[in-house]
Motif scaffolding. Structure first.
Motif, PDB file in Angstrom:
ATOM      1  N   CYS A  28      -3.829 -52.830   3.913  1.00  9.03           N
ATOM      2  CA  CYS A  28      -4.663 -51.657   4.156  1.00  9.03           C
ATOM      3  C   CYS A  28      -3.813 -50.418   4.412  1.00  9.03           C
ATOM      4  O   CYS A  28      -4.327 -49.341   4.662  1.00  9.03           O
ATOM      5  N   SER A  29      -2.487 -50.576   4.342  1.00 13.85           N
ATOM      6  CA  SER A  29      -1.611 -49.442   4.653  1.00 13.85           C
ATOM      7  C   SER A  29      -1.520 -48.443   3.503  1.00 13.85           C
ATOM      8  O   SER A  29      -0.859 -47.416   3.621  1.00 13.85           O
ATOM      9  N   SER A  30      -2.201 -48.725   2.385  1.00 10.91           N
ATOM     10  CA  SER A  30      -2.162 -47.778   1.274  1.00 10.91           C
ATOM     11  C   SER A  30      -3.250 -46.711   1.382  1.00 10.91           C
ATOM     12  O   SER A  30      -3.337 -45.816   0.552  1.00 10.91           O
ATOM     13  N   ALA A  31      -4.090 -46.798   2.434  1.00  8.97           N
ATOM     14  CA  ALA A  31      -5.169 -45.818   2.609  1.00  8.97           C
ATOM     15  C   ALA A  31      -4.594 -44.419   2.836  1.00  8.97           C
ATOM     16  O   ALA A  31      -3.546 -44.267   3.458  1.00  8.97           O
ATOM     17  N   LYS A  32      -5.311 -43.416   2.327  1.00  6.57           N
ATOM     18  CA  LYS A  32      -4.862 -42.024   2.465  1.00  6.57           C
ATOM     19  C   LYS A  32      -5.789 -41.274   3.418  1.00  6.57           C
ATOM     20  O   LYS A  32      -6.986 -41.528   3.455  1.00  6.57           O
ATOM     21  N   PHE A  33      -5.194 -40.348   4.164  1.00  3.33           N
ATOM     22  CA  PHE A  33      -5.971 -39.553   5.113  1.00  3.33           C
ATOM     23  C   PHE A  33      -5.670 -38.081   4.938  1.00  3.33           C
ATOM     24  O   PHE A  33      -4.590 -37.718   4.461  1.00  3.33           O
ATOM     25  N   THR A  34      -6.621 -37.256   5.358  1.00  3.55           N
ATOM     26  CA  THR A  34      -6.437 -35.814   5.213  1.00  3.55           C
ATOM     27  C   THR A  34      -5.543 -35.272   6.329  1.00  3.55           C
ATOM     28  O   THR A  34      -5.269 -35.949   7.319  1.00  3.55           O
ATOM     29  N   SER A  35      -5.109 -34.035   6.148  1.00  6.25           N
ATOM     30  CA  SER A  35      -4.307 -33.301   7.138  1.00  6.25           C
ATOM     31  C   SER A  35      -3.018 -34.026   7.516  1.00  6.25           C
ATOM     32  O   SER A  35      -2.544 -33.931   8.647  1.00  6.25           O
ATOM     33  N   GLY A  36      -2.452 -34.778   6.557  1.00  9.98           N
ATOM     34  CA  GLY A  36      -1.172 -35.432   6.793  1.00  9.98           C
ATOM     35  C   GLY A  36      -1.188 -36.531   7.834  1.00  9.98           C
ATOM     36  O   GLY A  36      -0.143 -36.949   8.323  1.00  9.98           O
ATOM     37  N   ARG A  37      -2.400 -37.009   8.177  1.00  9.30           N
ATOM     38  CA  ARG A  37      -2.470 -38.058   9.189  1.00  9.30           C
ATOM     39  C   ARG A  37      -1.951 -39.376   8.630  1.00  9.30           C
ATOM     40  O   ARG A  37      -2.159 -39.696   7.459  1.00  9.30           O
ATOM     41  N   SER A  38      -1.281 -40.167   9.491  1.00  7.58           N
ATOM     42  CA  SER A  38      -0.908 -41.529   9.118  1.00  7.58           C
ATOM     43  C   SER A  38      -0.976 -42.394  10.372  1.00  7.58           C
ATOM     44  O   SER A  38      -0.958 -41.877  11.498  1.00  7.58           O
ATOM     45  N   PHE A  39      -1.095 -43.679  10.183  1.00  8.91           N
ATOM     46  CA  PHE A  39      -1.290 -44.602  11.304  1.00  8.91           C
ATOM     47  C   PHE A  39      -0.364 -45.797  11.151  1.00  8.91           C
ATOM     48  O   PHE A  39      -0.067 -46.224  10.041  1.00  8.91           O
ATOM     49  N   GLN A  40       0.070 -46.358  12.291  1.00  6.72           N
ATOM     50  CA  GLN A  40       1.056 -47.443  12.260  1.00  6.72           C
ATOM     51  C   GLN A  40       0.435 -48.800  11.963  1.00  6.72           C
ATOM     52  O   GLN A  40       1.105 -49.677  11.426  1.00  6.72           O
ATOM     53  N   SER A  41      -0.833 -48.989  12.333  1.00 10.54           N
ATOM     54  CA  SER A  41      -1.461 -50.305  12.183  1.00 10.54           C
ATOM     55  C   SER A  41      -2.808 -50.162  11.513  1.00 10.54           C
ATOM     56  O   SER A  41      -3.431 -49.096  11.562  1.00 10.54           O
ATOM     57  N   CYS A  42      -3.254 -51.236  10.897  1.00 10.85           N
ATOM     58  CA  CYS A  42      -4.603 -51.209  10.340  1.00 10.85           C
ATOM     59  C   CYS A  42      -5.144 -52.619  10.235  1.00 10.85           C
ATOM     60  O   CYS A  42      -4.386 -53.590  10.218  1.00 10.85           O
ATOM     61  N   THR A  43      -6.456 -52.708  10.206  1.00 14.11           N
ATOM     62  CA  THR A  43      -7.089 -54.003  10.002  1.00 14.11           C
ATOM     63  C   THR A  43      -8.379 -53.807   9.215  1.00 14.11           C
ATOM     64  O   THR A  43      -9.087 -52.816   9.407  1.00 14.11           O
ATOM     65  N   THR A  44      -8.623 -54.720   8.300  1.00 15.69           N
ATOM     66  CA  THR A  44      -9.893 -54.713   7.580  1.00 15.69           C
ATOM     67  C   THR A  44     -10.903 -55.418   8.463  1.00 15.69           C
ATOM     68  O   THR A  44     -10.705 -56.565   8.844  1.00 15.69           O
ATOM     69  N   LEU A  45     -11.955 -54.730   8.832  1.00 18.24           N
ATOM     70  CA  LEU A  45     -12.949 -55.318   9.731  1.00 18.24           C
ATOM     71  C   LEU A  45     -13.806 -56.317   8.961  1.00 18.24           C
ATOM     72  O   LEU A  45     -13.992 -56.177   7.751  1.00 18.24           O
ATOM     73  N   PRO A  46     -14.301 -57.364   9.638  1.00 18.06           N
ATOM     74  CA  PRO A  46     -14.942 -58.476   8.929  1.00 18.06           C
ATOM     75  C   PRO A  46     -16.270 -58.158   8.254  1.00 18.06           C
ATOM     76  O   PRO A  46     -16.650 -58.875   7.340  1.00 18.06           O
ATOM     77  N   VAL A  47     -16.966 -57.109   8.684  1.00 13.68           N
ATOM     78  CA  VAL A  47     -18.265 -56.815   8.067  1.00 13.68           C
ATOM     79  C   VAL A  47     -18.441 -55.321   7.826  1.00 13.68           C
ATOM     80  O   VAL A  47     -17.710 -54.491   8.386  1.00 13.68           O
ATOM     81  N   LEU A  48     -19.400 -54.981   6.994  1.00 16.16           N
ATOM     82  CA  LEU A  48     -19.825 -53.609   6.690  1.00 16.16           C
ATOM     83  C   LEU A  48     -18.777 -52.824   5.909  1.00 16.16           C
ATOM     84  O   LEU A  48     -18.850 -51.598   5.819  1.00 16.16           O
ATOM     85  N   GLY A  49     -17.796 -53.521   5.339  1.00 17.23           N
ATOM     86  CA  GLY A  49     -16.802 -52.866   4.481  1.00 17.23           C
ATOM     87  C   GLY A  49     -15.902 -51.896   5.216  1.00 17.23           C
ATOM     88  O   GLY A  49     -15.261 -51.050   4.586  1.00 17.23           O
ATOM     89  N   ALA A  50     -15.843 -52.004   6.531  1.00 18.51           N
ATOM     90  CA  ALA A  50     -15.131 -51.013   7.345  1.00 18.51           C
ATOM     91  C   ALA A  50     -13.677 -51.405   7.572  1.00 18.51           C
ATOM     92  O   ALA A  50     -13.296 -52.577   7.479  1.00 18.51           O
ATOM     93  N   SER A  51     -12.871 -50.387   7.856  1.00 20.04           N
ATOM     94  CA  SER A  51     -11.466 -50.602   8.205  1.00 20.04           C
ATOM     95  C   SER A  51     -11.124 -49.736   9.400  1.00 20.04           C
ATOM     96  O   SER A  51     -11.692 -48.662   9.589  1.00 20.04           O
ATOM     97  N   LEU A  52     -10.178 -50.210  10.192  1.00 17.52           N
ATOM     98  CA  LEU A  52      -9.723 -49.452  11.353  1.00 17.52           C
ATOM     99  C   LEU A  52      -8.215 -49.247  11.243  1.00 17.52           C
ATOM    100  O   LEU A  52      -7.477 -50.176  10.901  1.00 17.52           O
ATOM    101  N   TYR A  53      -7.787 -48.022  11.511  1.00 16.13           N
ATOM    102  CA  TYR A  53      -6.376 -47.638  11.434  1.00 16.13           C
ATOM    103  C   TYR A  53      -6.028 -47.019  12.783  1.00 16.13           C
ATOM    104  O   TYR A  53      -6.824 -46.273  13.343  1.00 16.13           O
ATOM    105  N   TRP A  54      -4.839 -47.321  13.305  1.00 16.78           N
ATOM    106  CA  TRP A  54      -4.516 -46.735  14.612  1.00 16.78           C
ATOM    107  C   TRP A  54      -3.021 -46.695  14.877  1.00 16.78           C
ATOM    108  O   TRP A  54      -2.242 -47.432  14.259  1.00 16.78           O
ATOM    109  N   THR A  55      -2.666 -45.812  15.813  1.00 20.44           N
ATOM    110  CA  THR A  55      -1.318 -45.763  16.366  1.00 20.44           C
ATOM    111  C   THR A  55      -1.478 -45.826  17.881  1.00 20.44           C
ATOM    112  O   THR A  55      -2.180 -44.998  18.470  1.00 20.44           O
TER     113      THR A  55
END
Ligand SMILES: *[C@@H]1O[C@H](CO)[C@@H](O)[C@H](O)[C@H]1NC(C)=O
Ligand SMILES: *[C@@H]1O[C@H](CO)[C@@H](O)[C@H](O)[C@H]1NC(C)=O
Ligand SMILES: *[C@@H]1O[C@H](CO)[C@@H](O)[C@H](O)[C@H]1NC(C)=O
Ligand SMILES: *[C@@H]1O[C@H](CO)[C@@H](O)[C@H](O)[C@H]1NC(C)=O
Length: 213
Positions: A28-55
């Protein structure tokens, strides 16, 4: 009858968990974010097609978070942390992203007192050093926010959800299996998530909560 229904839900829960374990391996680390944001960790959440990214910042127990979930323009998505005794809807401090008819995205930051919450803005039970902000692009909302992890604990009961708008207002989410399984314990330090056994118990508790509510 009730017992049989519960068994069916648990089977669904278990099946979804195995699916979740498989998809969590994906990158999931290939996701792109606006305003130059980036995150150290990510996980694909088990339902609703959601993902969480965080530092996670150990020095001040905060986490910079991005929550991304697909949704139509006439729907809402939400992410948050439950500070109560049980993981589920009631007792959660959540960020709800939605948009008006002109595509202007706004975020409601609200504490859910019960499964029939008042949705009063700015009532969170956790500190928010930065944000929230949200955007809608490519059929998905992304919510950006920095949260102070309650109790200075890296392990939190996280919740997420998606539902419809009715006349521009946030309407209750569906009660399909996916919508009732959208909670999990997450370690913001290690990225570790709740095990299958824990999760099954958790879903059954959620389900009971919804029946009572
Ligand atoms: C994940 O994707 C990123 C960005 O595309 C890449 O740099 C990284 O090597 C990938 N990691 C793995 C384990 O495939
Ligand atoms: C959180 O706990 C860690 C480890 O005990 C400590 O070093 C840090 O100062 C605490 N941070 C806050 C904001 O209380
Ligand atoms: C909630 O309040 C904040 C700050 O006052 C505001 O920026 C935001 O737009 C409000 N959210 C909604 C959905 O009205
Ligand atoms: C927390 O620590 C990080 C990393 O040192 C820093 O970038 C951030 O501004 C701090 N946040 C607060 C609210 O102090």
């Amino acid at each position: 009858m009730a017992g049989r229904n519960h068994s069916a839900w648990l089977l669904i829960a278990t099946t979804l968990l195995f699916a979740a374990t498989a998809t969590a391996q994906q990158n999931c680390s290939s996701a792109k974010f606006t305003s130059g944001r980036s995150f150290q960790s990510c996980t694909t959440l088990p339902v609703l097609g959601a993902s969480l990214y965080w530092t996670y910042h150990a020095s001040n127990a905060t986490a910079d978070v991005a929550f991304r979930a697909p949704q139509s323009a006439d729907g809402w998505v939400a992410w948050g942390i439950n500070t109560g005794r049980f993981a589920g809807m009631a007792g959660s401090s959540v960020f709800v992203a939605s948009q008006d008819g002109n595509g202007a995205v706004s975020v409601l930051t609200t504490y859910l007192e019960s499964t029939a919450p008042s949705l009063t803005n700015n009532t969170l039970k956790l500190a928010v050093p930065a944000g929230p902000a949200a955007e809608y692009a490519g059929g998905a909302y992304t919510i950006y926010v920095t949260v102070a992890l309650p109790g200075n604990s890296t392990v939190q009961n996280t919740v997420w959800q998606a539902g419809p708008l009715s006349k521009g207002q946030i309407a209750p989410h569906p009660t399909s299996a996916a919508n009732l399984l959208s909670a999990q314990k997450l370690d913001f330090l290690s990225g570790g998530r709740s095990t299958g056994a824990t999760k099954s118990k958790l879903s059954r508790r959620n389900l009971r909560g919804f029946h009572q509510g």
